[in-house]
Design a protein around this motif. Sequence first.
Motif, PDB file in Angstrom:
ATOM      1  N   GLU A 279       5.550  19.529  -7.940  1.00 57.02           N
ATOM      2  CA  GLU A 279       5.863  19.657  -6.519  1.00 57.02           C
ATOM      3  C   GLU A 279       5.098  18.649  -5.671  1.00 57.02           C
ATOM      4  OE1 GLU A 279       2.692  22.878  -7.386  1.00 57.02           O
ATOM      5  OE2 GLU A 279       4.351  21.859  -8.412  1.00 57.02           O
ATOM      6  N   ILE A 280       3.893  18.254  -6.108  1.00 60.78           N
ATOM      7  CA  ILE A 280       3.108  17.257  -5.380  1.00 60.78           C
ATOM      8  C   ILE A 280       3.562  15.850  -5.745  1.00 60.78           C
ATOM      9  CG2 ILE A 280       0.812  16.282  -5.013  1.00 60.78           C
ATOM     10  CD1 ILE A 280       1.244  19.043  -3.746  1.00 60.78           C
ATOM     11  N   ARG A 281       3.651  15.578  -7.037  1.00 59.68           N
ATOM     12  CA  ARG A 281       4.052  14.244  -7.484  1.00 59.68           C
ATOM     13  C   ARG A 281       5.436  13.869  -6.957  1.00 59.68           C
ATOM     14  NH1 ARG A 281       4.961  12.015 -13.719  1.00 59.68           N
ATOM     15  NH2 ARG A 281       5.046   9.784 -13.141  1.00 59.68           N
ATOM     16  N   ASP A 282       6.391  14.788  -7.096  1.00 62.73           N
ATOM     17  CA  ASP A 282       7.760  14.486  -6.661  1.00 62.73           C
ATOM     18  C   ASP A 282       7.824  14.266  -5.155  1.00 62.73           C
ATOM     19  OD1 ASP A 282       8.505  14.762  -9.277  1.00 62.73           O
ATOM     20  OD2 ASP A 282       9.443  16.732  -9.030  1.00 62.73           O
ATOM     21  N   ARG A 283       7.061  15.043  -4.403  1.00 64.70           N
ATOM     22  CA  ARG A 283       7.101  14.903  -2.944  1.00 64.70           C
ATOM     23  C   ARG A 283       6.534  13.555  -2.501  1.00 64.70           C
ATOM     24  NH1 ARG A 283       8.322  16.921   1.642  1.00 64.70           N
ATOM     25  NH2 ARG A 283       7.006  16.791   3.505  1.00 64.70           N
TER      26      ARG A 283
ATOM     27  N   TRP B 128       0.819  -1.218   0.000  1.00 64.44           N
ATOM     28  CA  TRP B 128       0.000   0.000   0.000  1.00 64.44           C
ATOM     29  C   TRP B 128       0.853   1.267   0.000  1.00 64.44           C
ATOM     30  CZ3 TRP B 128      -4.390  -0.732   4.218  1.00 64.44           C
ATOM     31  CH2 TRP B 128      -5.214  -1.803   3.836  1.00 64.44           C
ATOM     32  N   PHE B 129       2.029   1.206   0.611  1.00 66.31           N
ATOM     33  CA  PHE B 129       2.753   2.425   0.961  1.00 66.31           C
ATOM     34  C   PHE B 129       4.005   2.723   0.154  1.00 66.31           C
ATOM     35  CE2 PHE B 129       0.347   1.614   4.867  1.00 66.31           C
ATOM     36  CZ  PHE B 129      -0.129   2.881   5.162  1.00 66.31           C
ATOM     37  N   LYS B 130       4.598   1.723  -0.452  1.00 64.54           N
ATOM     38  CA  LYS B 130       5.890   1.945  -1.098  1.00 64.54           C
ATOM     39  C   LYS B 130       5.731   2.320  -2.576  1.00 64.54           C
ATOM     40  CE  LYS B 130       8.562   0.930   2.458  1.00 64.54           C
ATOM     41  NZ  LYS B 130       9.482   1.909   3.053  1.00 64.54           N
ATOM     42  N   ASP B 131       6.642   3.194  -3.036  1.00 55.15           N
ATOM     43  CA  ASP B 131       6.729   3.574  -4.447  1.00 55.15           C
ATOM     44  C   ASP B 131       5.411   4.135  -4.982  1.00 55.15           C
ATOM     45  OD1 ASP B 131       9.409   2.672  -4.515  1.00 55.15           O
ATOM     46  OD2 ASP B 131       8.746   0.628  -4.933  1.00 55.15           O
ATOM     47  N   LEU B 132       4.806   5.029  -4.234  1.00 58.43           N
ATOM     48  CA  LEU B 132       3.576   5.667  -4.695  1.00 58.43           C
ATOM     49  C   LEU B 132       3.896   6.689  -5.779  1.00 58.43           C
ATOM     50  CD1 LEU B 132       1.858   6.351  -1.244  1.00 58.43           C
ATOM     51  CD2 LEU B 132       1.347   4.489  -2.837  1.00 58.43           C
ATOM     52  N   ASP B 133       3.073   6.677  -6.807  1.00 58.49           N
ATOM     53  CA  ASP B 133       3.186   7.675  -7.872  1.00 58.49           C
ATOM     54  C   ASP B 133       1.787   8.190  -8.168  1.00 58.49           C
ATOM     55  OD1 ASP B 133       3.489   9.227 -10.109  1.00 58.49           O
ATOM     56  OD2 ASP B 133       4.690   7.771 -11.223  1.00 58.49           O
ATOM     57  N   PRO B 134       1.470   9.429  -7.776  1.00 66.60           N
ATOM     58  CA  PRO B 134       0.121   9.954  -7.960  1.00 66.60           C
ATOM     59  C   PRO B 134      -0.349   9.969  -9.408  1.00 66.60           C
ATOM     60  CG  PRO B 134       1.396  11.366  -6.514  1.00 66.60           C
ATOM     61  CD  PRO B 134       2.357  10.383  -7.113  1.00 66.60           C
ATOM     62  N   ALA B 135       0.607   9.971 -10.358  1.00 67.93           N
ATOM     63  CA  ALA B 135       0.236  10.015 -11.771  1.00 67.93           C
ATOM     64  C   ALA B 135       0.297   8.641 -12.434  1.00 67.93           C
ATOM     65  CB  ALA B 135       1.147  10.999 -12.513  1.00 67.93           C
ATOM     66  N   ASP B 136       0.493   7.592 -11.640  1.00 66.90           N
ATOM     67  CA  ASP B 136       0.523   6.233 -12.166  1.00 66.90           C
ATOM     68  C   ASP B 136      -0.807   5.883 -12.826  1.00 66.90           C
ATOM     69  OD1 ASP B 136       1.763   3.370 -12.090  1.00 66.90           O
ATOM     70  OD2 ASP B 136      -0.216   3.127 -11.186  1.00 66.90           O
TER      71      ASP B 136
ATOM     72  N   LEU C 109      -2.725  15.360   1.668  1.00 61.26           N
ATOM     73  CA  LEU C 109      -3.379  16.284   2.593  1.00 61.26           C
ATOM     74  C   LEU C 109      -2.518  16.603   3.807  1.00 61.26           C
ATOM     75  CD1 LEU C 109      -7.030  14.869   2.551  1.00 61.26           C
ATOM     76  CD2 LEU C 109      -6.187  16.924   1.417  1.00 61.26           C
ATOM     77  N   TYR C 110      -1.864  15.604   4.384  1.00 61.54           N
ATOM     78  CA  TYR C 110      -1.191  15.804   5.668  1.00 61.54           C
ATOM     79  C   TYR C 110       0.317  16.027   5.576  1.00 61.54           C
ATOM     80  CZ  TYR C 110      -5.213  15.020   8.653  1.00 61.54           C
ATOM     81  OH  TYR C 110      -6.400  15.170   9.310  1.00 61.54           O
ATOM     82  N   LEU C 111       0.956  15.471   4.580  1.00 58.63           N
ATOM     83  CA  LEU C 111       2.410  15.593   4.507  1.00 58.63           C
ATOM     84  C   LEU C 111       2.842  16.650   3.507  1.00 58.63           C
ATOM     85  CD1 LEU C 111       3.465  11.837   4.739  1.00 58.63           C
ATOM     86  CD2 LEU C 111       3.084  13.495   6.579  1.00 58.63           C
ATOM     87  N   CYS C 112       1.849  17.264   2.836  1.00 55.35           N
ATOM     88  CA  CYS C 112       2.147  18.341   1.900  1.00 55.35           C
ATOM     89  C   CYS C 112       1.459  19.651   2.290  1.00 55.35           C
ATOM     90  CB  CYS C 112       1.696  17.966   0.483  1.00 55.35           C
ATOM     91  SG  CYS C 112       2.445  16.478  -0.199  1.00 55.35           S
ATOM     92  N   ASP C 113       0.471  19.605   3.168  1.00 55.18           N
ATOM     93  CA  ASP C 113      -0.385  20.759   3.445  1.00 55.18           C
ATOM     94  C   ASP C 113      -0.416  21.091   4.936  1.00 55.18           C
ATOM     95  OD1 ASP C 113      -2.311  22.707   3.571  1.00 55.18           O
ATOM     96  OD2 ASP C 113      -3.912  21.510   2.676  1.00 55.18           O
ATOM     97  N   GLU C 114       0.216  22.173   5.309  1.00 53.08           N
ATOM     98  CA  GLU C 114       0.276  22.565   6.722  1.00 53.08           C
ATOM     99  C   GLU C 114      -1.083  22.975   7.277  1.00 53.08           C
ATOM    100  OE1 GLU C 114       3.846  24.582   8.404  1.00 53.08           O
ATOM    101  OE2 GLU C 114       4.061  25.226   6.304  1.00 53.08           O
ATOM    102  N   MET C 115      -1.930  23.584   6.461  1.00 52.49           N
ATOM    103  CA  MET C 115      -3.263  23.976   6.925  1.00 52.49           C
ATOM    104  C   MET C 115      -4.028  22.753   7.424  1.00 52.49           C
ATOM    105  SD  MET C 115      -4.329  27.237   6.752  1.00 52.49           S
ATOM    106  CE  MET C 115      -6.060  27.263   6.246  1.00 52.49           C
TER     107      MET C 115
END
Length: 315
Positions: free
Chosen positions: A280-284, A85-93, A149-155
């Motif tokens: 910036e989102i995909r790379d992070r 579930w957690f490794k090698d995530l790619d949002p654009a996959d 939401l949580y690891l990219c967005d401080e709000m």
Amino acid sequence: MTTPYVCKLDAATQEKALKELNEDPKNRQGAIDTFRKWILEQKHFKSPTDNIFLLAFLRARKFSQLEARRMLENFLKRREKLNVWFKDLDPADDKISHVIDDGVVLVLPGRDSESRKVFVFNVGNIDMSEKKYTKNDAFRLFVTVLDYLYLCDEMTQVHGTVTVIDFSHMTFAHQTKITLEDRKNFLGTWQKNYPARIKGVHLYNLGSFMEFIMMIVKMAMSEKVQKRIVVHAHGLESLYKYIPEKMLPDEYLADDYTGSTGGSQKQMIDQLKDDFRKPEIRDRIRHLSSREFHIDMKQKDSSVPEASFRKLAVD
């Protein structure tokens, strides 16, 4: 050398962070540096150490160093155990994109009256034929959304999230192929081993079978989260009391509603895909889910006692 943290939160959010999370601007950089120093001294794991990542854990544990350390270790252990579930995530996959196309997760535009992000998890929209993706790809999307939401967005770190879990369109295949173990892992990851502020969980259209399953699953949930669960068994009207109609997809609104809306589900799907393609989102997210980060508890030095830090009540 790590770049010092520069706070970009608005005044109201900073005030809330101070009041609810013990985030004192005078001590914040010192807390980040202390947490990072401890991480770099550990031989049994490797973790991201950027400011925003570390703040997610400090905020989730009200700036208790000891509790933040424990949560980070649990976070890494969970990612190691459920690496599918957690490794090698790619949002654009492509597979992730197919899951998004099915409307499995909708991130609603804007924020509610308490500045919380709201998202909808449509369990019944998961295609159980597994022609384009597997059930694990659906869970990978959910994890990707949490990271977004949580690891990219401080709000969101400060204000938290509200989740609607929609059980409409559930079939026998969903009930049997998504096992009880899957459900426990999903909820255990989200509410115990992730730096998330879960401010509300709304269960819609459960059905008798899912009510029974949820009764079992809730046993593994904290009392705090259980108190924040609301079941909507008789239509969407009761949901409108908690989620602003102006944020909801058109498909969730009454026919006679004439106010502003969050747009159609298709528009929300397209927006999430666009966001996930942003470099910036995909790379992070790809960086955070890299196999570079790992944990091996067998290598932990048990002879070194945990430092004594103030333990605060955790929200």
